[in-house]
Scaffold this motif. Structure first.
Motif, short mmCIF file in Angstrom:
data_model
loop_
_atom_site.label_atom_id
_atom_site.label_comp_id
_atom_site.label_asym_id
_atom_site.label_seq_id
_atom_site.Cartn_x
_atom_site.Cartn_y
_atom_site.Cartn_z
N ASP A 39 9.47 -6.33 -12.64
CA ASP A 39 8.88 -6.41 -13.91
C ASP A 39 7.61 -7.29 -13.72
OD1 ASP A 39 10.83 -5.04 -14.88
OD2 ASP A 39 11.85 -6.88 -15.63
N LEU A 40 7.08 -7.64 -12.46
CA LEU A 40 6.08 -8.54 -12.38
C LEU A 40 5.00 -7.55 -12.32
CD1 LEU A 40 5.23 -11.65 -11.77
CD2 LEU A 40 5.31 -11.31 -9.51
N ALA A 41 4.08 -7.67 -13.24
CA ALA A 41 2.80 -7.08 -13.31
C ALA A 41 1.74 -7.94 -12.46
CB ALA A 41 2.40 -6.75 -14.46
N VAL A 42 0.86 -7.23 -11.43
CA VAL A 42 0.06 -8.09 -10.89
C VAL A 42 -1.30 -7.47 -10.91
CG1 VAL A 42 1.55 -9.05 -9.22
CG2 VAL A 42 0.42 -6.84 -8.57
N SER A 43 -2.30 -8.15 -10.93
CA SER A 43 -3.86 -7.83 -10.94
C SER A 43 -4.38 -7.56 -9.72
CB SER A 43 -4.55 -8.83 -11.82
OG SER A 43 -4.06 -8.97 -13.29
N ALA A 44 -3.82 -8.51 -8.73
CA ALA A 44 -4.41 -8.36 -7.59
C ALA A 44 -3.29 -8.72 -6.54
CB ALA A 44 -5.44 -8.94 -7.19
N VAL A 45 -3.50 -8.20 -5.35
CA VAL A 45 -2.64 -8.81 -4.20
C VAL A 45 -3.47 -8.78 -2.88
CG1 VAL A 45 -1.61 -6.41 -3.77
CG2 VAL A 45 -0.33 -8.68 -3.08
N SER A 46 -3.42 -10.15 -2.27
CA SER A 46 -4.10 -10.33 -1.07
C SER A 46 -2.96 -10.00 0.09
CB SER A 46 -4.35 -11.91 -0.96
OG SER A 46 -4.89 -12.15 0.35
N ILE A 47 -3.30 -9.29 1.03
CA ILE A 47 -2.34 -9.09 2.25
C ILE A 47 -3.23 -9.50 3.36
CG2 ILE A 47 -1.15 -7.48 3.40
CD1 ILE A 47 -1.28 -5.81 0.65
N ILE A 48 -2.58 -10.07 4.41
CA ILE A 48 -3.18 -10.50 5.53
C ILE A 48 -1.94 -10.27 6.58
CG2 ILE A 48 -3.03 -12.93 5.34
CD1 ILE A 48 -5.73 -13.08 7.10
N GLY A 49 -2.36 -9.64 7.82
CA GLY A 49 -1.53 -9.70 8.98
C GLY A 49 -2.13 -8.64 10.09
N PRO A 50 -1.37 -8.26 10.94
CA PRO A 50 -1.58 -7.38 12.19
C PRO A 50 -2.24 -6.12 11.53
CG PRO A 50 0.83 -7.92 12.55
CD PRO A 50 0.30 -8.45 10.92
N ARG A 51 -3.58 -5.88 11.96
CA ARG A 51 -4.36 -4.86 11.60
C ARG A 51 -3.43 -3.54 11.43
NH1 ARG A 51 -9.11 -3.48 10.91
NH2 ARG A 51 -10.05 -5.36 11.44
N ASN A 52 -2.73 -3.08 12.30
CA ASN A 52 -2.05 -1.74 12.30
C ASN A 52 -0.98 -1.71 11.15
OD1 ASN A 52 -0.09 -3.38 13.47
ND2 ASN A 52 0.66 -2.19 14.96
N ARG A 53 -0.34 -3.07 10.79
CA ARG A 53 0.83 -2.99 9.77
C ARG A 53 -0.19 -2.83 8.61
NH1 ARG A 53 4.18 -7.20 11.52
NH2 ARG A 53 4.71 -5.81 13.14
N VAL A 54 -1.27 -3.54 8.46
CA VAL A 54 -1.92 -3.82 7.05
C VAL A 54 -2.67 -2.25 6.73
CG1 VAL A 54 -3.58 -5.14 5.51
CG2 VAL A 54 -1.92 -6.43 7.11
N SER A 55 -3.03 -1.85 7.65
CA SER A 55 -4.03 -0.62 7.69
C SER A 55 -2.82 0.53 7.13
CB SER A 55 -4.55 -0.10 9.00
OG SER A 55 -5.65 -0.87 9.41
N LYS A 56 -1.69 0.34 7.52
CA LYS A 56 -0.66 1.53 7.46
C LYS A 56 -0.39 1.11 5.86
CE LYS A 56 3.86 3.39 8.30
NZ LYS A 56 5.16 2.90 9.23
N LEU A 57 -0.18 0.05 5.21
CA LEU A 57 0.05 -0.29 3.84
C LEU A 57 -0.99 0.28 2.68
CD1 LEU A 57 1.32 -4.01 4.29
CD2 LEU A 57 2.81 -1.89 3.57
N VAL A 58 -2.24 0.28 3.44
CA VAL A 58 -3.29 0.55 2.27
C VAL A 58 -4.10 1.80 2.79
CG1 VAL A 58 -3.43 -1.92 1.57
CG2 VAL A 58 -4.97 -1.14 3.56
N LYS A 59 -3.65 2.70 3.72
CA LYS A 59 -4.34 3.76 4.41
C LYS A 59 -5.11 4.62 3.32
CE LYS A 59 -0.37 6.66 5.34
NZ LYS A 59 0.53 6.97 6.24
N ARG A 60 -4.54 4.99 2.27
CA ARG A 60 -5.28 5.92 1.38
C ARG A 60 -6.02 5.26 -0.04
NH1 ARG A 60 -1.30 8.57 3.58
NH2 ARG A 60 -1.69 10.75 3.95
N LEU A 61 -6.00 3.98 0.24
CA LEU A 61 -6.78 3.17 -0.78
C LEU A 61 -8.25 3.32 -0.39
CD1 LEU A 61 -4.27 0.35 -1.53
CD2 LEU A 61 -4.26 2.54 -2.52
N GLU A 62 -8.97 3.21 -1.80
CA GLU A 62 -10.59 3.30 -1.70
C GLU A 62 -10.99 1.89 -1.99
OE1 GLU A 62 -12.31 6.14 -4.19
OE2 GLU A 62 -10.87 7.67 -3.59
N LEU A 63 -12.24 1.50 -1.27
CA LEU A 63 -12.93 0.19 -1.72
C LEU A 63 -13.27 0.06 -3.30
CD1 LEU A 63 -15.77 0.23 1.22
CD2 LEU A 63 -13.63 -1.38 0.95
N ALA A 64 -13.20 -1.12 -3.79
CA ALA A 64 -13.34 -1.40 -4.86
C ALA A 64 -15.02 -1.09 -5.49
CB ALA A 64 -12.78 -2.70 -5.56
#
Length: 148
Positions: free
Chosen positions: A123-148
């Motif tokens: 139920d936690l609505a979020v305005s933003a989330v910061s994610i940092i970690g190994p490049r391959n793992r983070v890239s997989k999480l956000v692969k289809r997202l566009e730059l703001a």
């Protein structure tokens, strides 16, 4: 959290560490900027080695260090943001800092903590989330997202 992959001499595209901030595309501009600033500040405090050394300009004025790995700000709708956040939270060796909407609607930090403690993760609505970690793992999480 600490990452042992710090290399300030390489391109951010070559770094093995990747940092992204994903924002809810429906968030008004002022609250969006606030959310990005808040999760970035919290991430910088929580992840040791993220901020590079300070450096002087030609006049000798010392400029504080900045994140050496860079940071991409991406956009997603609320449902996609919630999905990315959940997957990031479940990922090994990935640091997640989020900005719950309730943090932006309360003026007293203790009230925010009280509301947060009674909010189920789903139920936690979020305005933003910061994610940092190994490049391959983070890239997989956000692969289809566009730059703001």
């Amino acid at each position: 959290m600490s990452f042992d992959v710090i290399n300030t001499a390489e391109s951010t595209r070559a770094a093995t560490l990747k940092w992204v901030i994903v924002v809810d595309s429906s968030t008004p501009t002022g609250r969006l900027a606030n959310a990005v600033a808040c999760v970035a500040a919290s991430t910088g405090e929580a992840v040791s080695g993220l901020i590079g050394p300070s450096g002087p300009d030609a006049s000798g004025f010392e400029h504080p260090g900045l994140p050496w790995a860079g940071c991409s700000v991406l956009t997603a709708d609320a449902a996609t943001l919630a999905e990315v956040r959940a997957k990031a939270c479940a990922s090994e060796n990935v640091h997640v800092t989020d900005m719950p909407l309730i943090a932006q609607t309360t003026r007293v930090y203790d009230e925010y903590l009280t509301q947060l403690a009674s909010t189920k993760p789903e139920d936690l609505a979020v305005s933003a989330v910061s994610i940092i970690g190994p490049r391959n793992r983070v890239s997989k999480l956000v692969k289809r997202l566009e730059l703001a």
